[in-house]
Design a protein around this motif. Sequence first.
Motif, PDB file in Angstrom:
ATOM      1  N   THR A 224      38.481  56.705  48.570  1.00 33.23           N
ATOM      2  CA  THR A 224      37.038  56.630  48.783  1.00 33.23           C
ATOM      3  C   THR A 224      36.544  55.258  48.356  1.00 33.23           C
ATOM      4  N   ALA A 225      35.631  54.699  49.135  1.00 31.35           N
ATOM      5  CA  ALA A 225      34.928  53.471  48.758  1.00 31.35           C
ATOM      6  C   ALA A 225      33.467  53.806  48.533  1.00 31.35           C
ATOM      7  N   VAL A 226      32.889  53.243  47.473  1.00 36.09           N
ATOM      8  CA  VAL A 226      31.471  53.402  47.189  1.00 36.09           C
ATOM      9  C   VAL A 226      30.770  52.088  47.489  1.00 36.09           C
ATOM     10  N   ILE A 227      29.692  52.171  48.250  1.00 36.15           N
ATOM     11  CA  ILE A 227      28.837  51.010  48.507  1.00 36.15           C
ATOM     12  C   ILE A 227      27.507  51.269  47.834  1.00 36.15           C
ATOM     13  N   SER A 228      27.164  50.408  46.900  1.00 38.63           N
ATOM     14  CA  SER A 228      25.935  50.526  46.127  1.00 38.63           C
ATOM     15  C   SER A 228      24.899  49.571  46.696  1.00 38.63           C
ATOM     16  N   LEU A 229      23.830  50.136  47.259  1.00 38.89           N
ATOM     17  CA  LEU A 229      22.790  49.345  47.899  1.00 38.89           C
ATOM     18  C   LEU A 229      21.715  48.983  46.876  1.00 38.89           C
ATOM     19  N   GLY A 230      21.738  47.749  46.425  1.00 42.13           N
ATOM     20  CA  GLY A 230      20.762  47.268  45.467  1.00 42.13           C
ATOM     21  C   GLY A 230      20.409  45.829  45.762  1.00 42.13           C
ATOM     22  N   THR A 231      19.716  45.185  44.825  1.00 43.87           N
ATOM     23  CA  THR A 231      19.438  43.756  44.988  1.00 43.87           C
ATOM     24  C   THR A 231      20.752  43.012  45.203  1.00 43.87           C
ATOM     25  N   TYR A 232      21.766  43.406  44.431  1.00 47.06           N
ATOM     26  CA  TYR A 232      23.138  43.007  44.754  1.00 47.06           C
ATOM     27  C   TYR A 232      23.843  44.225  45.318  1.00 47.06           C
ATOM     28  N   ILE A 233      24.409  44.091  46.505  1.00 48.27           N
ATOM     29  CA  ILE A 233      25.136  45.190  47.129  1.00 48.27           C
ATOM     30  C   ILE A 233      26.603  45.064  46.756  1.00 48.27           C
ATOM     31  N   ALA A 234      27.153  46.124  46.171  1.00 51.66           N
ATOM     32  CA  ALA A 234      28.527  46.105  45.666  1.00 51.66           C
ATOM     33  C   ALA A 234      29.398  47.069  46.465  1.00 51.66           C
ATOM     34  N   LEU A 235      30.677  46.754  46.510  1.00 55.46           N
ATOM     35  CA  LEU A 235      31.700  47.562  47.178  1.00 55.46           C
ATOM     36  C   LEU A 235      32.797  47.843  46.170  1.00 55.46           C
ATOM     37  N   MET A 236      33.087  49.124  45.913  1.00 57.85           N
ATOM     38  CA  MET A 236      34.030  49.482  44.850  1.00 57.85           C
ATOM     39  C   MET A 236      34.996  50.569  45.305  1.00 57.85           C
ATOM     40  N   MET A 237      36.231  50.485  44.779  1.00 51.87           N
ATOM     41  CA  MET A 237      37.232  51.529  44.945  1.00 51.87           C
ATOM     42  C   MET A 237      37.947  51.719  43.601  1.00 51.87           C
ATOM     43  N   SER A 238      38.588  52.848  43.427  1.00 49.76           N
ATOM     44  CA  SER A 238      39.316  53.097  42.186  1.00 49.76           C
ATOM     45  C   SER A 238      40.503  52.153  42.064  1.00 49.76           C
ATOM     46  N   GLY A 239      40.833  51.789  40.825  1.00 44.61           N
ATOM     47  CA  GLY A 239      41.976  50.919  40.572  1.00 44.61           C
ATOM     48  C   GLY A 239      42.937  51.553  39.593  1.00 44.61           C
ATOM     49  N   LYS A 240      44.181  51.132  39.653  1.00 41.93           N
ATOM     50  CA  LYS A 240      45.221  51.689  38.779  1.00 41.93           C
ATOM     51  C   LYS A 240      45.623  50.750  37.659  1.00 41.93           C
ATOM     52  N   ALA A 241      45.781  49.476  37.997  1.00 39.45           N
ATOM     53  CA  ALA A 241      46.297  48.529  37.009  1.00 39.45           C
ATOM     54  C   ALA A 241      45.716  47.156  37.274  1.00 39.45           C
ATOM     55  N   LEU A 242      45.821  46.269  36.293  1.00 35.41           N
ATOM     56  CA  LEU A 242      45.343  44.905  36.472  1.00 35.41           C
ATOM     57  C   LEU A 242      46.189  44.196  37.515  1.00 35.41           C
ATOM     58  N   PRO A 243      45.611  43.744  38.635  1.00 32.34           N
ATOM     59  CA  PRO A 243      46.396  43.063  39.668  1.00 32.34           C
ATOM     60  C   PRO A 243      46.692  41.619  39.264  1.00 32.34           C
ATOM     61  N   ASP A 244      47.716  41.042  39.883  1.00 30.53           N
ATOM     62  CA  ASP A 244      48.073  39.652  39.629  1.00 30.53           C
ATOM     63  C   ASP A 244      47.359  38.736  40.612  1.00 30.53           C
ATOM     64  N   ASN A 245      46.395  37.990  40.123  1.00 32.14           N
ATOM     65  CA  ASN A 245      45.712  36.951  40.890  1.00 32.14           C
ATOM     66  C   ASN A 245      45.215  37.432  42.257  1.00 32.14           C
ATOM     67  N   PRO A 246      44.422  38.486  42.318  1.00 39.11           N
ATOM     68  CA  PRO A 246      43.887  38.917  43.613  1.00 39.11           C
ATOM     69  C   PRO A 246      42.883  37.898  44.138  1.00 39.11           C
ATOM     70  N   THR A 247      42.723  37.826  45.441  1.00 37.11           N
ATOM     71  CA  THR A 247      41.789  36.862  46.041  1.00 37.11           C
ATOM     72  C   THR A 247      40.616  37.532  46.749  1.00 37.11           C
ATOM     73  N   ALA A 248      40.791  38.756  47.247  1.00 37.35           N
ATOM     74  CA  ALA A 248      39.737  39.427  48.016  1.00 37.35           C
ATOM     75  C   ALA A 248      39.003  40.481  47.188  1.00 37.35           C
ATOM     76  N   TYR A 249      39.396  40.660  45.948  1.00 31.89           N
ATOM     77  CA  TYR A 249      38.742  41.623  45.069  1.00 31.89           C
ATOM     78  C   TYR A 249      39.079  41.260  43.630  1.00 31.89           C
ATOM     79  N   TRP A 250      38.487  41.993  42.696  1.00 28.25           N
ATOM     80  CA  TRP A 250      38.780  41.745  41.284  1.00 28.25           C
ATOM     81  C   TRP A 250      38.644  43.057  40.520  1.00 28.25           C
ATOM     82  N   PRO A 251      39.340  43.175  39.374  1.00 27.89           N
ATOM     83  CA  PRO A 251      39.237  44.399  38.580  1.00 27.89           C
ATOM     84  C   PRO A 251      38.011  44.356  37.678  1.00 27.89           C
TER      85      PRO A 251
END
Length: 492
Positions: A224-251
């Motif tokens: 599931t992805a959650v999109i939060s509609l606010g002054t800043y619109i955010a896109l979030m999904m659940s994460g499992k572990a700290l990724p190594d140097n992601p470029t298209a998302y962040w933990p």
Amino acid sequence: MSGKYIIGIDGGSQSTKVVMYDLQGNIVCEGKGALQPMHTPDAETAEHPDDDLWTSLCAAGQDLMRHFTGRAEDIVGIGLGSIRCCRALLKADGTPAAPLISWQDARVTRPYEHTQADVAWVTSFSGYLTHRLTGEFKDNIANYFGQWPVDYKTWTWSDNPHVIEKFNLPRRMLFDVQMPGTILGHITAEASQASGFPQGLPVVCTTSDKPVEALGAGLLDDETAVISLGTYIALMMSGKALPDNPTAYWPIMSSIPETLLYEGYGIRKGMWTVSWLRDMLGDSLIQDAAARGISAEDLLNQKAALVPPGCDGLMTVLDWLTNPWEPFKRGIMLGFTANMDYAWIYRSILESIALTLKNNHDNMCREMQRHARQLIITGGGSNSDLFMQIFADVFNLPTRRNSVNSCASLGAAINTAVGLGLYPSYAQAVASMVRVKDVFEPIADNARRYETMNRGIFRELTQYTDPILKKSYAVFHGDLNEVDAIQSWSNA
């Protein structure tokens, strides 16, 4: 524990909202306190004037308690949620040493600069409000996102001297931090008198505004992805572990202790752009809506629903507020014809929000090597059936709206319910307190239209507009050499 109530605080950029819930997630009553317009003397500065954050919370609390008809002793706790990526500079006694700094201020994108001798504490907005409510110098660790010396593995302050030097914040200037779902302190007599909240009530950690909204939306699974509609619109999904140097998302830290969310790129000034259009239309829109007996927002949605998907090629680039490292960017609308009115502009903004987030989601999911199978849309914008259907069509996924759609306060209440032992787990609290209102299924023809539009045009739009904007920026903000270089290029 039937007949017991929890207060959830949702601190935002334009107002503070407080909502009282029962333990089944039903809204009992609400309160709201407006924030003053931001002080923005230049392009880099965005400050809250006076003691606006505290004043707004007190107004919201007093408003809430005026509407509450039950017994104060049945209120069992308060969950404190507040906006992230902000800074509060405090004196040794916890009073502001300077105006509170918004996330829209360029200073929060840089390490802290020691320019005021009377600053003893540097904290988040939730840290400042914790102190005002409880007298404690404590905060939740999960609200420290961005320019803070956080150790994401241990969920505490880093003791690495290189990290401390990088962010320029020694431990002595930082509040004590603790996990979401733990008690920060209790409402003092002074805070009770100012806010209306009952004295002695426990104040519980949540996290920053977006993760607590994801919890209030019921985000627990990996599909599931959650999109939060606010002054800043955010896109979030659940994460499992700290990724190594992601470029298209962040933990980021979740509202559930020692778990993560993955956040994709969002939209700055996102739903603000919708308000910007509505306010520009002004009295003519309000009078037209009043004559029909509906709200301005309902009129916009009714008219825009008659505009064909894709707006006959009218597209919007949503760069009304860009990152400090991309000062050349600007908002753009292109593709007008003479038959288009404000309904077309409005629909174009909605479609461009959905398309921008779709592309950010796809980039994020390719890197994670997993994709969402459904969306949850939260925030006031999800009240629009038209917007919900646009999201379903653009993403080509079932798109859900919950009974409580402005759900940061509900997430704060869930944190409080679990933290106080009223539910044994977050899964059980979510199952009991979060309810689905409806689901929008994609319309096949619309989904094909948006996919073709996105793949062929929209996805690559800024590759063509950015070079033009860079030249424009050099003319209006650059030096004479840059302007001469552009003129030479044009003559050639």
